[in-house]
Design a protein around this motif. Structure first.
Motif: not given
Length: 223
Positions: A121, A123, A144, A147, A161, A163, A167
């Motif tokens: 969950e 990026e 992502k 990955d 993180n 984003g 995550a």
């Protein structure tokens, strides 16, 4: 005679190349002469195989999100031989890493294990630094969901993180007790503190900078 010596030398060289000490599974193991003292050999004794139960091989709750409300914005939930006794001698372990938005799992190393990480969950910006021999090259990638990335044994690495949402990642490690050395904590938060003269020369900064860093509280995000 020379041929015999050559054969013996070759045999000894081959023997040395095939025989080696097992990898240590604890930080230190100080030798003692008192055989009556209880000792841990590579960390754990072994349970009688006839007495094993399912719970020896079980850990529950890794699906539950962890609290990331801390200075780093991350929490590592380790599942090593300490949590699953049945991992003893099997050479593997697991971890869940939760990140708040822009949370960081700071630069650290695992002295006894290679890590393979999968993002489920969010990026993550991840990377590791090669040894002095390879010029301390920085290897990085933005990951992502789905990955997978590998951090070689012993090398300094991190995850950030990038984003605006939380995550989550899971990591497998090639040791039942890979250990973790968080660089900042070890260098600036050691007990007792490292002599500031050592760190002043090592980092080539003013002594006041070192004193400031040593006075900080270095949070440990490993639960």
């Amino acid at each position: 005679m020379k041929l015999l010596v050559a054969i013996l030398v070759s045999a000894l060289a081959l023997s040395s190349s095939l025989a080696y000490d097992p990898s240590p599974l604890q930080d230190v193991c100080v030798a003692i002469n008192d055989t009556k003292s209880a000792v841990f050999v590579n960390g754990k004794f072994c349970k009688d195989p006839n007495d094993i139960i399912a719970d020896d091989f079980l850990f529950q709750g890794l699906n539950v999100p962890r609290d990331t409300n801390n200075k780093l914005g991350s929490t590592v939930t380790a599942v090593t031989v300490e949590q699953i006794p049945g991992l003893n001698t099997l050479g593997i372990s697991l971890a869940r890493i939760d990140f708040a938005p822009y949370g960081l799992n700071p630069p650290h190393t695992h002295p006894r294990g290679t890590e393979i990480l999968v993002v489920v969950e969010g990026e993550l910006y991840v990377g590791f630094v090669t040894s002095n021999q390879l010029g301390n090259k920085l290897i990085t990638k933005v990951l992502k969901p789905g990955d997978v990335f590998v951090f070689p044994i012993g090398l300094i690495h991190f995850q950030l993180n990038v984003g605006e949402t939380k995550a989550v990642a899971f990591a497998g490690l090639s040791s039942q007790n890979p250990g973790v050395i968080t660089i900042a904590n070890a260098v600036f938060g050691s007990k007792p503190p490292i002599n500031p003269n050592v760190l002043t020369k090592a980092f080539q900064v003013d002594a006041n900078v070192i004193k400031y860093l040593q006075s900080q509280f270095w949070y440990d995000n490993n639960s």
